[in-house]
Design an enzyme around this catalytic site. Structure first.
Site, PDB file in Angstrom:
ATOM      1  NE  ARG A  79      -3.691   0.029   2.458  1.00  0.00           N
ATOM      2  CZ  ARG A  79      -4.397   0.300   3.550  1.00  0.00           C
ATOM      3  NH1 ARG A  79      -4.422  -0.549   4.545  1.00  0.00           N
ATOM      4  NH2 ARG A  79      -5.073   1.418   3.651  1.00  0.00           N
ATOM      5  CG  HIS A 128      -9.059   4.966  11.473  1.00  0.00           C
ATOM      6  ND1 HIS A 128     -10.024   4.605  10.570  1.00  0.00           N
ATOM      7  CD2 HIS A 128      -9.703   5.042  12.670  1.00  0.00           C
ATOM      8  CE1 HIS A 128     -11.203   4.476  11.188  1.00  0.00           C
ATOM      9  NE2 HIS A 128     -11.025   4.751  12.459  1.00  0.00           N
ATOM     10  N   GLY A 195     -17.381  10.483   1.506  1.00  0.00           N
ATOM     11  CA  GLY A 195     -16.723   9.237   1.105  1.00  0.00           C
ATOM     12  C   GLY A 195     -16.508   8.234   2.216  1.00  0.00           C
TER      13      GLY A 195
HETATM   14  P1  NAD Z   1     -15.300   2.325   3.118  1.00  0.00           P
HETATM   15  O1  NAD Z   1     -14.459   1.597   2.127  1.00  0.00           O
HETATM   16  O2  NAD Z   1     -16.019   1.541   4.145  1.00  0.00           O
HETATM   17  O3  NAD Z   1     -16.388   3.211   2.351  1.00  0.00           O
HETATM   18  C1  NAD Z   1     -16.065   4.057   1.284  1.00  0.00           C
HETATM   19  C2  NAD Z   1     -17.257   4.929   0.976  1.00  0.00           C
HETATM   20  O4  NAD Z   1     -16.866   5.818  -0.063  1.00  0.00           O
HETATM   21  C3  NAD Z   1     -18.493   4.172   0.481  1.00  0.00           C
HETATM   22  O5  NAD Z   1     -19.646   4.631   1.161  1.00  0.00           O
HETATM   23  C4  NAD Z   1     -18.574   4.535  -1.002  1.00  0.00           C
HETATM   24  O6  NAD Z   1     -19.903   4.617  -1.476  1.00  0.00           O
HETATM   25  C5  NAD Z   1     -17.927   5.901  -0.994  1.00  0.00           C
HETATM   26  N1  NAD Z   1     -17.329   6.304  -2.278  1.00  0.00           N
HETATM   27  C6  NAD Z   1     -16.866   5.508  -3.269  1.00  0.00           C
HETATM   28  N2  NAD Z   1     -16.372   6.253  -4.259  1.00  0.00           N
HETATM   29  C7  NAD Z   1     -16.503   7.553  -3.885  1.00  0.00           C
HETATM   30  C8  NAD Z   1     -16.171   8.790  -4.483  1.00  0.00           C
HETATM   31  N3  NAD Z   1     -15.581   8.845  -5.664  1.00  0.00           N
HETATM   32  N4  NAD Z   1     -16.462   9.930  -3.820  1.00  0.00           N
HETATM   33  C9  NAD Z   1     -17.061   9.897  -2.605  1.00  0.00           C
HETATM   34  N5  NAD Z   1     -17.407   8.742  -1.997  1.00  0.00           N
HETATM   35  C10 NAD Z   1     -17.120   7.587  -2.609  1.00  0.00           C
HETATM   36  O7  NAD Z   1     -14.321   3.398   3.784  1.00  0.00           O
HETATM   37  P2  NAD Z   1     -14.388   4.108   5.207  1.00  0.00           P
HETATM   38  O8  NAD Z   1     -15.783   4.500   5.533  1.00  0.00           O
HETATM   39  O9  NAD Z   1     -13.319   5.147   5.166  1.00  0.00           O
HETATM   40  O10 NAD Z   1     -13.991   3.008   6.281  1.00  0.00           O
HETATM   41  C11 NAD Z   1     -13.110   1.949   6.057  1.00  0.00           C
HETATM   42  C12 NAD Z   1     -11.736   2.018   6.755  1.00  0.00           C
HETATM   43  O11 NAD Z   1     -10.814   1.820   5.706  1.00  0.00           O
HETATM   44  C13 NAD Z   1     -11.304   3.289   7.400  1.00  0.00           C
HETATM   45  O12 NAD Z   1     -10.920   2.967   8.674  1.00  0.00           O
HETATM   46  C14 NAD Z   1     -10.055   3.749   6.632  1.00  0.00           C
HETATM   47  O13 NAD Z   1      -9.011   4.024   7.550  1.00  0.00           O
HETATM   48  C15 NAD Z   1      -9.623   2.574   5.854  1.00  0.00           C
HETATM   49  N6  NAD Z   1      -9.110   2.841   4.480  1.00  0.00           N
HETATM   50  C16 NAD Z   1      -8.373   3.971   4.194  1.00  0.00           C
HETATM   51  C17 NAD Z   1      -7.931   4.192   2.899  1.00  0.00           C
HETATM   52  C18 NAD Z   1      -7.119   5.437   2.619  1.00  0.00           C
HETATM   53  O14 NAD Z   1      -6.383   5.917   3.480  1.00  0.00           O
HETATM   54  N7  NAD Z   1      -7.228   5.997   1.405  1.00  0.00           N
HETATM   55  C19 NAD Z   1      -8.243   3.312   1.874  1.00  0.00           C
HETATM   56  C20 NAD Z   1      -8.974   2.161   2.198  1.00  0.00           C
HETATM   57  C21 NAD Z   1      -9.414   1.942   3.508  1.00  0.00           C
END
Ligand code: NAD
Length: 256
Positions: A79, A128, A195
């Site tokens: 990652r 987190h 998001g």
């Molecule tokens: P999640 O994966 O559970 O949910 C993602 C949400 O984003 C969904 O509701 C989806 O419909 C929405 N989404 C998808 N595409 C989108 C867009 N283009 N614009 C706006 N919204 C969009 O993620 P979460 O709620 O953050 O929780 C999951 C856990 O995963 C968290 O604890 C986080 O720390 C971790 N995580 C972080 C990353 C990162 O740092 N980028 C990536 C993956 C997971």
């Protein structure tokens, strides 16, 4: 090409821009979806390549690290390597730009990718933790940044394995960060929830606290979530498309 906005969405964006015009403090509560347009998959999407057979919720735990430190280390290393080629998108940029137009903007993020800071947001509370920094598993000795590419987790001077400074499932969120997040939410004029699936606790309790305090909630998400029913506005679409429209709406009002 940008999609045509429906009349109802235009009205909502105008109302939201009006709220921003008079806002003292705007809080953004963000999740993996805000980084989607930067090319980072959300947690609930299928992992790709070698990692497709693993469930992230089973890798991101202390038990998984104790059982197989190499496997968990290599997943995070993968990652971090992905992050090297990734840039903030328009969603992150708009949030940072709003700091010039409203007295106070605070970002409370569940993301561990550092993209809000890269985009220029100054006040970012990482609920987190961060993928970029590290500490030792047994004694929490700080270990800073580590170049990607190591096959095994390095060892701390105390002999413990080094791990990424992310908060795993079954671990407590940093109490000082969570307390500050609660304080900022209580003082907010408007809360944007962007998001996030609103499923991961205790983070998901923060928008409910806002609701309880009478803070206006704007959800930005292509899909419905458990929060949609309590949000005052639900803007359906990707944050990299919706947030620039909100910013344009605010700029229009300030010109007139
Ligand atoms: P999640 O994966 O559970 O949910 C993602 C949400 O984003 C969904 O509701 C989806 O419909 C929405 N989404 C998808 N595409 C989108 C867009 N283009 N614009 C706006 N919204 C969009 O993620 P979460 O709620 O953050 O929780 C999951 C856990 O995963 C968290 O604890 C986080 O720390 C971790 N995580 C972080 C990353 C990162 O740092 N980028 C990536 C993956 C997971």
């Amino acid at each position: 090409m940008a999609k045509e906005m429906g009349a109802a969405v235009k009205r909502d964006i105008k109302d939201i821009a009006r709220l921003l015009l008079n806002a003292e403090s705007v809080v953004f509560f963000t999740g993996a979806g805000v980084s989607k347009e930067s090319g980072i998959p959300t947690f609930r999407e299928a992992q790709t390549g070698l990692w497709a057979k693993y469930d992230p919720e089973q890798l991101a735990t202390p038990d998984a690290f104790e059982e197989n430190p190499q496997l968990v280390w290599q997943w995070y290393d993968h990652r971090r390597q992905q992050l090297a080629n990734i840039k903030p998108n328009l969603g992150h940029q708009v949030i940072a730009e709003l700091e010039k137009l409203v007295p106070k903007v605070v970002v409370i993020t569940q993301n561990v990718d550092g993209l809000h800071q890269q985009a220029g947001s100054k006040e970012v509370l990482e609920l987190h933790g961060s993928l970029i920094s590290h500490h030792c598993y047994e004694n929490q000795h700080p270990a800073g940044e580590i170049k990607p590419g190591l096959a095994d987790p390095p060892k701390c001077h105390c002999g413990s394995y080094i791990r990424p400074s992310v908060v795993w499932f079954d671990e407590e969120l940093p109490p000082a960060v969570f307390d500050l997040a609660e304080k900022e939410i209580k003082k907010a004029s408007v809360l944007f929830v962007v998001g996030t699936s609103s499923l991961v606790q205790p983070a998901a309790s923060l928008p409910l606290l806002a609701k309880h305090m009478g803070v206006t909630i704007v959800e930005v998400n292509p899909d419905e979530t458990p929060l949609s029913g309590v949000a005052d506005f639900a803007l359906r679409g990707p944050s990299a498309e919706i947030l620039p429209r909100v910013l344009d709406g605010l700029k229009d009002l300030r010109r007139n």
